[in-house]
Motif scaffolding. Structure first.
Motif, PDB file in Angstrom:
ATOM      1  N   ALA B  17       0.848  -1.199   0.000  1.00 32.41           N
ATOM      2  CA  ALA B  17       0.000   0.000   0.000  1.00 32.41           C
ATOM      3  C   ALA B  17       0.878   1.242   0.000  1.00 32.41           C
ATOM      4  N   SER B  18       0.300   2.341  -0.454  1.00 31.86           N
ATOM      5  CA  SER B  18       1.035   3.607  -0.439  1.00 31.86           C
ATOM      6  C   SER B  18       0.836   4.296   0.900  1.00 31.86           C
ATOM      7  N   LEU B  19       1.831   5.079   1.248  1.00 31.63           N
ATOM      8  CA  LEU B  19       1.833   5.733   2.558  1.00 31.63           C
ATOM      9  C   LEU B  19       1.969   7.238   2.389  1.00 31.63           C
ATOM     10  N   GLU B  20       1.185   7.969   3.156  1.00 31.56           N
ATOM     11  CA  GLU B  20       1.424   9.407   3.308  1.00 31.56           C
ATOM     12  C   GLU B  20       1.121   9.784   4.739  1.00 31.56           C
ATOM     13  N   LEU B  21       2.124  10.325   5.417  1.00 32.27           N
ATOM     14  CA  LEU B  21       1.972  10.799   6.787  1.00 32.27           C
ATOM     15  C   LEU B  21       2.049  12.315   6.785  1.00 32.27           C
ATOM     16  N   GLY B  22       1.054  12.931   7.397  1.00 34.69           N
ATOM     17  CA  GLY B  22       0.994  14.382   7.385  1.00 34.69           C
ATOM     18  C   GLY B  22       1.796  15.011   8.502  1.00 34.69           C
ATOM     19  N   CYS B  23       2.361  16.173   8.178  1.00 32.93           N
ATOM     20  CA  CYS B  23       3.100  16.954   9.172  1.00 32.93           C
ATOM     21  C   CYS B  23       2.913  18.424   8.842  1.00 32.93           C
ATOM     22  N   ASN B  24       2.454  19.194   9.814  1.00 32.75           N
ATOM     23  CA  ASN B  24       2.362  20.641   9.677  1.00 32.75           C
ATOM     24  C   ASN B  24       3.101  21.301  10.829  1.00 32.75           C
ATOM     25  N   TYR B  25       3.679  22.426  10.554  1.00 34.14           N
ATOM     26  CA  TYR B  25       4.426  23.145  11.592  1.00 34.14           C
ATOM     27  C   TYR B  25       3.929  24.577  11.638  1.00 34.14           C
ATOM     28  N   SER B  26       4.158  25.193  12.772  1.00 31.79           N
ATOM     29  CA  SER B  26       3.786  26.590  12.918  1.00 31.79           C
ATOM     30  C   SER B  26       5.045  27.374  13.239  1.00 31.79           C
ATOM     31  N   TYR B  27       5.560  28.042  12.251  1.00 33.57           N
ATOM     32  CA  TYR B  27       6.717  28.925  12.435  1.00 33.57           C
ATOM     33  C   TYR B  27       6.887  29.725  11.165  1.00 33.57           C
ATOM     34  N   GLY B  28       6.936  31.029  11.302  1.00 37.98           N
ATOM     35  CA  GLY B  28       6.947  31.864  10.117  1.00 37.98           C
ATOM     36  C   GLY B  28       8.294  32.094   9.489  1.00 37.98           C
ATOM     37  N   GLY B  29       9.352  31.726  10.182  1.00 38.16           N
ATOM     38  CA  GLY B  29      10.681  32.010   9.667  1.00 38.16           C
ATOM     39  C   GLY B  29      11.256  30.850   8.879  1.00 38.16           C
ATOM     40  N   THR B  30      12.536  30.934   8.635  1.00 36.06           N
ATOM     41  CA  THR B  30      13.242  29.863   7.928  1.00 36.06           C
ATOM     42  C   THR B  30      13.304  28.629   8.810  1.00 36.06           C
ATOM     43  N   VAL B  31      12.998  27.502   8.221  1.00 36.05           N
ATOM     44  CA  VAL B  31      12.994  26.270   8.991  1.00 36.05           C
ATOM     45  C   VAL B  31      13.819  25.202   8.282  1.00 36.05           C
ATOM     46  N   ASN B  32      14.324  24.310   9.071  1.00 37.29           N
ATOM     47  CA  ASN B  32      14.859  23.055   8.561  1.00 37.29           C
ATOM     48  C   ASN B  32      13.933  21.955   9.067  1.00 37.29           C
ATOM     49  N   LEU B  33      13.654  20.994   8.220  1.00 37.00           N
ATOM     50  CA  LEU B  33      12.625  20.003   8.521  1.00 37.00           C
ATOM     51  C   LEU B  33      13.208  18.604   8.436  1.00 37.00           C
TER      52      LEU B  33
END
Lengths: 114, 116
Positions: B17-33
Motif C-alpha cells: 500500500a502507499s503511505l502518506e503521513l501528514g506533518c504541519n508546523y507553525s513557524y513563520g521564519g526559515t525552517v529546517n525540517l
C-alpha cells in the motif's frame, strides 16, 4: 555519524530518589541535548549542554530538578532529582556534530517511578 | 509558540500500500525540517531532511517528503510499504537559531503498522 551510548537503558526508581543518566559519544561534539518523551507525548527538549558552560534549560525545566554535567566533549549526565511518578518518561541524549547536519540520538533511558 | 502537528496517531496498512503521513508546523521564519524513524527497540534515526533547494527530498529506504511552504507542511510518502517499515515516525523542525540542528521541536509521532 555518531554512536551514542546511554546508561542505564531502563530503571525503576522509588519516588523521592534521584537517578543519573549517562551519555557517552564516540567522538567529540560541541553540543549535547537532553530530551524527554512522556507517555503519548512528543519529544521535548529539556536542555542544551555545552562543554565548559552551564546548561541552557528550556521553559518549564529547571536546574534544581534536572542538573546536567558536561565535563568534556564526549560525555554528559542528566540527573532526575527528587523523582515523582510524573517523571516516568523516556529520556534521550542527542548530539549535533556539525552545523547543518542532522542530530543523532541515543537509545534512551526508560524511567519508571513508583 | 512553535509546534509540529502529525495528523495520524496510528496508521495500519497492508504491504504494497502507499503511505502518506501528514506533518504541519507553525513557524513563520526559515525552517529546517526532518523526519526521524524509530524501529522497535532501536534508537531514533534520520529518514530525510530539508534545508533548502528542491522541496521534494528523498531519503533512505524509498521514503520522500515534500516541503510546501505555503501550507507549512512536510508530508512523508512512500509508494509501496513493506513489513519492515513498521515503526514510529516523527516529524521535527529546528528552532532556526544558532545553526545547530539539535534544538528540535517534534511532533507526537505516528505509529505505522504494516501487515504482511
Amino acid at each position: 555519524s555518531a554512536v551514542i551510548s546511554q546508561k542505564p537503558s531502563r530503571d525503576i526508581c522509588q519516588r523521592g530518589t534521584s537517578l543519573t543518566i549517562q551519555c557517552q559519544v564516540d567522538s567529540q561534539v560541541t553540543m549535547m541535548f537532553w530530551y524527554r518523551q512522556q507517555p503519548g507525548q512528543s519529544l521535548t527538549l529539556i536542555a542544551t549542554a555545552n562543554q565548559g558552560s552551564e546548561a541552557t534549560y528550556e521553559s518549564g525545566f529547571v536546574i534544581d530538578k534536572f542538573p546536567i554535567s558536561r565535563p568534556n566533549l564526549t560525555f554528559s549526565t542528566l540527573t532526575v532529582s527528587n523523582m515523582s511518578p510524573e517523571d516516568s518518561s523516556i529520556y534521550l541524549c542527542s548530539v549535533d556534530k556539525n552545523l547543518n547536519t542532522e542530530a543523532f540520538f541515543g537509545q534512551g533511558t526508560r524511567l519508571t517511578v513508583v | 509558540a512553535q509546534s509540529v502537528s502529525q495528523h495520524n496517531h496510528h496508521v495500519i496498512l497492508s504491504e504494497a500500500a502507499s503511505l502518506e503521513l501528514g506533518c504541519n508546523y507553525s513557524y513563520g521564519g526559515t525552517v529546517n525540517l526532518f523526519w526521524y524513524v524509530q524501529y522497535p527497540g532501536q534508537h531514533l534515526q534520520l529518514l530525510l531532511k530539508y534545508f533548502s533547494g528542491d522541496p521534494l527530498v528523498k531519503g533512505i529506504k524509498g521514503f520522500e517528503a515534500e516541503f510546501i511552504k505555503s501550507k507549512f507542511s512536510f508530508n512523508l510518502r512512500k509508494p509501496s510499504v513493506q513489513w519492515s517499515d513498521t515503526a514510529e515516525y516523527f516529524c521535527a523542525v529546528n528552532r532556526g537559531y544558532g545553526g545547530s540542528q539539535g534544538n528540535l521541536i517534534f511532533g507526537k509521532g505516528t505509529k505505522l503498522s504494516v501487515k504482511p
